[in-house]
Motif scaffolding. Sequence first.
Motif, PDB file in Angstrom:
ATOM      1  N   TYR A   1      32.606  37.150  45.590  1.00  0.00           N
ATOM      2  CA  TYR A   1      33.793  37.089  46.438  1.00  0.00           C
ATOM      3  C   TYR A   1      34.874  38.092  46.064  1.00  0.00           C
ATOM      4  O   TYR A   1      35.417  38.754  46.924  1.00  0.00           O
ATOM      5  CB  TYR A   1      34.359  35.658  46.423  1.00  0.00           C
ATOM      6  CG  TYR A   1      35.583  35.504  47.276  1.00  0.00           C
ATOM      7  CD1 TYR A   1      35.499  35.684  48.657  1.00  0.00           C
ATOM      8  CD2 TYR A   1      36.812  35.212  46.726  1.00  0.00           C
ATOM      9  CE1 TYR A   1      36.626  35.563  49.452  1.00  0.00           C
ATOM     10  CE2 TYR A   1      37.935  35.091  47.509  1.00  0.00           C
ATOM     11  CZ  TYR A   1      37.841  35.259  48.864  1.00  0.00           C
ATOM     12  OH  TYR A   1      38.954  35.143  49.647  1.00  0.00           O
ATOM     13  N   ARG A   2      35.244  38.218  44.812  1.00  0.00           N
ATOM     14  CA  ARG A   2      36.360  39.066  44.403  1.00  0.00           C
ATOM     15  C   ARG A   2      35.926  40.422  43.888  1.00  0.00           C
ATOM     16  O   ARG A   2      36.600  41.027  43.051  1.00  0.00           O
ATOM     17  CB  ARG A   2      37.197  38.358  43.334  1.00  0.00           C
ATOM     18  CG  ARG A   2      37.974  37.197  43.835  1.00  0.00           C
ATOM     19  CD  ARG A   2      39.126  37.644  44.679  1.00  0.00           C
ATOM     20  NE  ARG A   2      39.962  36.492  44.977  1.00  0.00           N
ATOM     21  CZ  ARG A   2      40.915  36.497  45.845  1.00  0.00           C
ATOM     22  NH1 ARG A   2      41.184  37.587  46.509  1.00  0.00           N
ATOM     23  NH2 ARG A   2      41.620  35.421  46.071  1.00  0.00           N
ATOM     24  N   CYS A   3      34.791  40.901  44.367  1.00  0.00           N
ATOM     25  CA  CYS A   3      34.328  42.198  43.888  1.00  0.00           C
ATOM     26  C   CYS A   3      33.674  42.988  45.008  1.00  0.00           C
ATOM     27  O   CYS A   3      33.250  42.439  46.011  1.00  0.00           O
ATOM     28  CB  CYS A   3      33.325  42.001  42.739  1.00  0.00           C
ATOM     29  SG  CYS A   3      31.844  41.138  43.252  1.00  0.00           S
ATOM     30  N   MET A   4      33.619  44.263  44.791  1.00  0.00           N
ATOM     31  CA  MET A   4      32.859  45.146  45.657  1.00  0.00           C
ATOM     32  C   MET A   4      31.505  45.313  44.977  1.00  0.00           C
ATOM     33  O   MET A   4      31.445  45.716  43.822  1.00  0.00           O
ATOM     34  CB  MET A   4      33.561  46.482  45.798  1.00  0.00           C
ATOM     35  CG  MET A   4      32.860  47.460  46.668  1.00  0.00           C
ATOM     36  SD  MET A   4      33.878  48.938  46.851  1.00  0.00           S
ATOM     37  CE  MET A   4      32.953  49.736  48.138  1.00  0.00           C
ATOM     38  N   MET A   5      30.448  44.943  45.668  1.00  0.00           N
ATOM     39  CA  MET A   5      29.114  45.010  45.077  1.00  0.00           C
ATOM     40  C   MET A   5      28.461  46.357  45.372  1.00  0.00           C
ATOM     41  O   MET A   5      28.541  46.867  46.486  1.00  0.00           O
ATOM     42  CB  MET A   5      28.212  43.904  45.645  1.00  0.00           C
ATOM     43  CG  MET A   5      28.287  42.645  44.883  1.00  0.00           C
ATOM     44  SD  MET A   5      27.101  41.358  45.387  1.00  0.00           S
ATOM     45  CE  MET A   5      25.795  42.166  46.214  1.00  0.00           C
ATOM     46  N   ILE A   6      27.824  46.881  44.341  1.00  0.00           N
ATOM     47  CA  ILE A   6      27.013  48.093  44.484  1.00  0.00           C
ATOM     48  C   ILE A   6      25.639  47.753  43.911  1.00  0.00           C
ATOM     49  O   ILE A   6      25.529  47.199  42.827  1.00  0.00           O
ATOM     50  CB  ILE A   6      27.607  49.278  43.693  1.00  0.00           C
ATOM     51  CG1 ILE A   6      29.026  49.610  44.174  1.00  0.00           C
ATOM     52  CG2 ILE A   6      26.705  50.502  43.808  1.00  0.00           C
ATOM     53  CD1 ILE A   6      29.697  50.697  43.358  1.00  0.00           C
ATOM     54  N   HIS A   7      24.600  48.101  44.634  1.00  0.00           N
ATOM     55  CA  HIS A   7      23.232  47.874  44.136  1.00  0.00           C
ATOM     56  C   HIS A   7      22.268  48.846  44.750  1.00  0.00           C
ATOM     57  O   HIS A   7      22.545  49.539  45.661  1.00  0.00           O
ATOM     58  CB  HIS A   7      22.780  46.437  44.362  1.00  0.00           C
ATOM     59  CG  HIS A   7      22.913  45.961  45.756  1.00  0.00           C
ATOM     60  ND1 HIS A   7      21.912  46.119  46.679  1.00  0.00           N
ATOM     61  CD2 HIS A   7      23.925  45.329  46.403  1.00  0.00           C
ATOM     62  CE1 HIS A   7      22.315  45.589  47.836  1.00  0.00           C
ATOM     63  NE2 HIS A   7      23.531  45.122  47.697  1.00  0.00           N
TER      64      HIS A   7
END
Length: 186
Positions: A180-186
């Motif tokens: 929720y409180r993050c920008m995800m990179i994968h």
Amino acid sequence: MMPLNNPANIIHQAKRLVESDRRSEIRLNANGGNSIMIVCEPIKEIEYIASIEELLPVDSYSIIDLNQCLIDFVSNNKAELVELYDLLQSATNEIFKAPDGEDSKDLFKEIVAHIHGALQQNKVPVLINTGSLYGTGIHNIHIMENNVVMNAALPLIILYPATIEPDRVMFLGKQPASKYRCMMIH
């Protein structure tokens, strides 16, 4: 040609985000948060750590090894931890993260102190070996929603060993995790 999910490519992507003039995109994509969560397959975590150590310059980034934080916490508080363990047998996770409002020494506060120290040096804090938090009661959301992280001028980067399922992220492939409180990179 390197595959898109190559560790070096992912680390470069995070670095570009942090160093760009459009850093507000992080907060926008992180629901007001100030964190970038790099999700990697647990089996590739060592490769990601090697890329982080190679590609993120130490004058701008501070790598915080949570394995070492845990080892230091246990080593420095051995006697107190034995007493706490006997006292809190049904709630051992409180040894590592005291209940809100309680003013005791714990691993969570030490992690936040390391993050704060990096930010004071105007360096982007980067958490590695986050798998060491499994079973401690400290979850990524606790760190991402901490005021030190939320109010910082620089974002926090978290290397997160997890699997991605269609509807959720699973920390170490076992425990649902907050994105929720993050920008995800994968």
